[in-house]
Design a protein around this motif. Structure first.
Motif: not given
Length: 133
Positions: A2-4, A22-25, A27-32, A92-96
């Motif tokens: 998951t990237r976005q 979301a912030l816990t699960v 990684d810090p590279e994932t854009a939120v 281009g969201i990968d997950q909600i």
């Protein structure tokens, strides 16, 4: 991978729980991306602000909680489930990741569950985060 991730948020405890998840699960590279949907039906009848109004005060708390992350916040207008799904397609969201409930009272009974509607119609995985009572 998951990237976005999209976290739709309002000023409710379930929405805050979804953001924390979301912030816990992820990684810090994932854009939120954090969006707040202003319901165009409510604003159209004078029941609330429009998307052109200033950002909600709770965005300050969102940015504080995610100070070490790449985070985007935005206010969008529309019917909540439709606006969330449209944002997913356009960005281009990968997950909600969203709270199990947000609305309360008559509004929720009349309009149904946004989380359920998004889950049924989404083209990407949806994580529903329950709120501790």
């Amino acid at each position: 991978m998951t990237r976005q991730v999209l976290v739709p948020i309002d000023d409710s405890n379930p929405a805050r729980a979804a953001l924390e998840h979301a912030l816990t699960v992820f990684d810090p590279e994932t854009a939120v991306s954090v969006i707040h949907v202003v319901d165009d039906l409510e604003s159209g009848y004078g029941g609330g602000p429009t998307a052109d109004d200033h950002e909600p005060a709770f965005f300050d708390d969102v940015e504080t909680r995610a100070a070490d992350r790449h985070l985007e916040t935005q206010v969008v207008e529309g019917t909540p489930a439709d606006a969330i799904l449209e944002y997913v397609d356009e960005h281009g969201i990968d997950q909600i990741v969203m709270g199990s409930e947000g609305r309360a009272g008559v509004s929720r009974m009349l309009l149904g569950s946004v989380a359920e509607n998004v889950t049924r119609r989404a083209s990407v995985p949806v994580t529903i985060v329950p709120h501790e009572r």
